[in-house]
Scaffold this motif. Structure first.
Motif: not given
Length: 214
Positions: A1-14
């Motif tokens: 499972m990814g960390t919040p820091n891992d997930r942020a770039p994808l959410a920002e991209r979307v």
């Protein structure tokens, strides 16, 4: 499972993509995002953002127009795809290709496996490879396992053209383009398709262009 820091770039991209007006830009072959393989969806987008992204994929697919669209095709490396096919084709084509209407579906983390050994070969194209089509031999029937956008399990068998769509879109999530599986000698421009290869099956094209069908 990814960390919040891992997930942020994808959410920002979307979020960046959704800030624009109209359909999302479709990435063309040659962009590395189409070749890397997408990461499994594991909550990288919160439910509200996921719903907005899914709707944007649907709008983009309709506008293109196409019958499927995978997240990497709009530059987002997540294992999410949408499919929908009203199948507005003549009865002769419907029967030859097994092309029947498919409702709108969201596929999250999809995978497929063949059912039986039968294969079917037809011309297909791709929104990320505009202007061209080629014959691809694919499994005639597949079992799809996935989740929908609400996290509910999907376990369903597809045959005919719907099976082709499922395979095509799932391949995108693995970094595979339809050209990787195509008969190279069948590659035809859209103009050639319109002028020469409108038959329900590719048998005439195979004879004229010099490739074999399964």
């Amino acid at each position: 499972m990814g960390t919040p820091n891992d997930r942020a770039p994808l959410a920002e991209r979307v979020e960046e993509l959704l800030a624009g007006a109209g359909p999302l830009p479709i990435v063309a072959a040659g962009d590395p995002v189409l070749r890397r393989g997408a990461e499994p969806f594991d909550g990288q987008l919160e439910p509200g953002l996921l719903a907005r992204f899914v709707e944007a994929l649907r709008v983009t697919m309709h506008a293109a127009p196409g019958v499927g669209l995978a997240a990497p095709q709009v530059g987002v490396a997540l294992r999410i795809a949408v499919i929908e096919d009203p199948a507005p084709v003549p009865q002769e084509v419907r029967l030859a290709r097994g092309r029947v209407p498919q409702p709108f579906r969201v596929l999250v983390n999809p995978s497929y496996e063949p059912v039986g050994t039968a294969r079917a070969a037809f011309f297909e194209g791709c929104l990320s490879v505009p202007g061209w089509q080629a014959v691809v031999a694919r499994h005639a029937e597949v079992r799809l396992r996935a989740r929908d956008e609400h996290g509910r399990a999907v376990d369903e068998v597809f045959s005919g053209w719907p099976a082709r769509i499922v395979q095509h879109e799932t391949d995108h999530l693995d970094g595979v383009l339809y050209l990787d599986r195509a008969e190279p000698r069948s590659l035809s421009s859209n103009q050639a398709m319109a002028e020469r290869w409108t038959q329900p099956t590719p048998h005439e094209a195979a004879a004229a262009l010099g490739f074999e069908l399964p």
